[in-house]
Enzyme design. Structure first.
Site, PDB file in Angstrom:
ATOM      1  N   HIS A   1     -23.013  -3.214 -10.387  1.00  0.00           N
ATOM      2  CA  HIS A   1     -24.172  -2.763  -9.591  1.00  0.00           C
ATOM      3  C   HIS A   1     -25.462  -3.315 -10.186  1.00  0.00           C
ATOM      4  CE1 HIS A   1     -25.917   0.854  -7.155  1.00  0.00           C
ATOM      5  NE2 HIS A   1     -26.793  -0.140  -7.224  1.00  0.00           N
TER       6      HIS A   1
ATOM      7  N   HIS B   1     -29.179  -5.498  -9.184  1.00  0.00           N
ATOM      8  CA  HIS B   1     -30.094  -6.049  -8.183  1.00  0.00           C
ATOM      9  C   HIS B   1     -30.778  -7.281  -8.784  1.00  0.00           C
ATOM     10  CE1 HIS B   1     -29.759  -2.565  -5.451  1.00  0.00           C
ATOM     11  NE2 HIS B   1     -29.638  -1.871  -6.573  1.00  0.00           N
TER      12      HIS B   1
ATOM     13  N   ARG C   1     -32.427  -9.523  -6.729  1.00  0.00           N
ATOM     14  CA  ARG C   1     -33.629  -9.687  -5.875  1.00  0.00           C
ATOM     15  C   ARG C   1     -33.755 -11.040  -5.180  1.00  0.00           C
ATOM     16  NH1 ARG C   1     -34.010  -4.396  -5.478  1.00  0.00           N
ATOM     17  NH2 ARG C   1     -35.124  -3.335  -7.168  1.00  0.00           N
TER      18      ARG C   1
ATOM     19  N   ASN D   1     -29.257  -6.023  -0.963  1.00  0.00           N
ATOM     20  CA  ASN D   1     -30.569  -5.715  -0.367  1.00  0.00           C
ATOM     21  C   ASN D   1     -31.630  -6.728  -0.781  1.00  0.00           C
ATOM     22  OD1 ASN D   1     -30.499  -4.708  -2.987  1.00  0.00           O
ATOM     23  ND2 ASN D   1     -31.796  -2.949  -2.535  1.00  0.00           N
TER      24      ASN D   1
ATOM     25  N   ASP E   1     -26.276  -0.522  -0.441  1.00  0.00           N
ATOM     26  CA  ASP E   1     -26.988   0.203  -1.486  1.00  0.00           C
ATOM     27  C   ASP E   1     -28.505   0.098  -1.321  1.00  0.00           C
ATOM     28  OD1 ASP E   1     -26.997   1.688  -4.063  1.00  0.00           O
ATOM     29  OD2 ASP E   1     -28.151  -0.069  -4.659  1.00  0.00           O
TER      30      ASP E   1
ATOM     31  N   HIS F   1     -23.710   4.234  -1.136  1.00  0.00           N
ATOM     32  CA  HIS F   1     -24.923   4.877  -1.657  1.00  0.00           C
ATOM     33  C   HIS F   1     -24.990   6.246  -0.974  1.00  0.00           C
ATOM     34  CE1 HIS F   1     -29.353   4.860  -2.734  1.00  0.00           C
ATOM     35  NE2 HIS F   1     -29.320   5.791  -1.798  1.00  0.00           N
TER      36      HIS F   1
ATOM     37  N   ASP G   1     -27.175  -0.254 -12.193  1.00  0.00           N
ATOM     38  CA  ASP G   1     -28.143  -0.159 -11.093  1.00  0.00           C
ATOM     39  C   ASP G   1     -29.464  -0.783 -11.529  1.00  0.00           C
ATOM     40  OD1 ASP G   1     -29.319   0.333  -8.667  1.00  0.00           O
ATOM     41  OD2 ASP G   1     -29.484   2.511  -8.924  1.00  0.00           O
TER      42      ASP G   1
END
Length: 428
Positions: free
Chosen positions: A56, A58, A60, A90, A150, A177, A303
């Site tokens: 998990h 991110h 970007r 995302n 998520d 999520h 995360d």
């Protein structure tokens, strides 16, 4: 020099041994191994673990390169002992097509600090209305097996059921999520005594627990796999424990910050403590630690959620949610789980390498430290203690909740298929 001898390392916290790497694989593990023709790394009793795997992260990119890029994010991963990360969907554009996930996958290959496995969106644009191209993303060069919206919950039960049915065909998993949106409208922090005293909108535990309860039942009905992202409440633990007792194919993760921090920190109104799901109570923290120890919670996942300075250095209500975590995760786990006696280092390897690799099907990762296995390894100086200084982070962002806090342990070396990505605490 293709051969590396790691001398005197405590493999998974056991007795000191030597580990000989030849090219991309481990050639031998034992005592008194010859160092002829090899570069020698004196471990001096440091703990040697299989390369960590984060399910998990991110990164970007594409779209928010002001927060993080695949390059800076994977450099942060290598600094934290990770050899593989799963990049959440995302981004801008959303990773809901084969084209976008292949772009992220290839960026990871180009930079080489760790392997990057993209996670595909469950729904188009993360809007929760129409299934994304799950099959095409799986069949792409990226070979996506994990799907998640998520940042947003797949709150429509019909859509969630269809996603579970679809990924079952190729053994994929939906990572949920868990946040019932109607119950968290305007929510700013955990609902409880502290939120009432501060006058901040409360985020009730039931908003997480109700979605988890629904989804484990859907997974049972469909006969598919579901994974619960960043589980944060004692009640969620009990639901997952019940589901596993019924033989439902559910796995769950906990973040390092939910193992250590509580909602009492929000009294400072410092937005660095604003995160989704929110920091919970001491009771929840205790339940999460115990669940990670007994296997109810399967893995630790960071995360890692980088944000630029301007998105965090503002009033609480306007601040973005999220914390960076790749470079501090192992230290937090050492403090909360190892130094408390809840896990030994073999248990840490299980929760931070073996199991996340198995859940995400990360080929070549989460393997034993033994002859013939890929040389994906991390060496940890567990005796080290020092204050966290975000100025030294490899991540592009600095939104850590641990600035100035003393944490134990420091990753000194990371090897990805025998190639050093971190040497003596410095990126190679």
């Amino acid at each position: 020099m293709s051969k590396i001898l790691i001398r005197g390392a405590k493999v998974l916290g056991g007795e000191p041994q030597d580990v000989l790497i030849d090219g991309a694989v481990i050639e031998a593990v034992g005592t008194g191994l010859p160092d002829e023709g090899a570069e020698v790394v004196e471990a001096d009793g440091k703990v040697l673990l299989p390369g960590l795997v984060d399910l998990h992260t991110h990164l970007r990119e594409p779209g928010r390169e002001d927060s993080e890029t695949v390059l800076t994010g994977t450099r942060a991963a290598a600094s934290g002992g990770y050899t593989a990360v799963f990049a959440m969907a995302n981004t801008f554009p959303v990773a809901d097509t084969a084209g976008v996930v292949e772009q992220v996958y290839r960026l990871g290959q180009e930079h080489g600090y760790c392997d990057v496995q993209p996670i595909g969106a469950v729904t188009v644009g993360l809007e929760g209305k129409k299934l994304a191209e799950l099959g095409a993303m799986h069949e792409s060069a990226a070979g996506v097996t994990v799907f998640s919206d998520d940042g947003k919950c797949v709150d429509d039960a019909v859509i969630m059921r269809r996603a579970l049915e679809y990924v079952k065909a190729f053994g994929g998993v939906v990572a949920q999520h868990a946040q019932e949106p109607r119950l968290t409208e305007g929510a700013q922090m955990n609902e409880g005594v502290v939120s009432a005293e501060l006058g901040l909108g409360g985020w009730p535990a039931v908003a997480e627990e109700s979605i988890i309860a629904r989804d484990v039942l859907l997974a049972e009905h469909v006969g598919s796999r579901v994974h619960i992202c960043h589980l944060s409440t004692a009640g969620s633990v009990e639901i997952v424990r019940w589901a596993k007792s019924r033989g439902i194919d559910v796995t769950a993760e906990v973040t390092p910050h939910h193992l250590l921090l509580t909602d009492e920190l929000v009294r400072s109104y410092n937005p660095v403590f604003k995160v989704n799901p929110p920091l919970r109570t001491e009771r929840d923290v205790t339940a999460l630690r115990e669940a990670l120890a007994d296997g109810t919670i399967d893995i630790v996942a960071t995360d890692h959620a980088p944000h630029p300075h301007e998105d965090k250095d503002c009033e609480w209500a306007a601040a973005a949610m999220g914390m960076v975590g790749l470079e501090t995760a192992l230290s937090v786990v050492q403090q909360t789980m190892v130094e408390t006696g809840l896990l030994d280092w073999a248990g840490v390897a299980d929760r931070m390498s073996f199991k996340p690799a198995r859940i995400g099907r990360a080929a070549g990762h989460g393997r034993p430290v033994s002859a013939g296995e890929p040389a994906n390894l991390t060496l940890v100086d567990t005796a080290y203690r020092g204050a966290v200084d975000p100025a030294g982070f490899a991540s592009r962002s600095r939104n850590t909740p641990y600035e100035g806090r003393e944490l134990p342990g420091r990753v000194t070396h990371t090897w990805l298929r025998g190639k050093a990505t971190l040497v003596d605490g410095k990126l190679a």
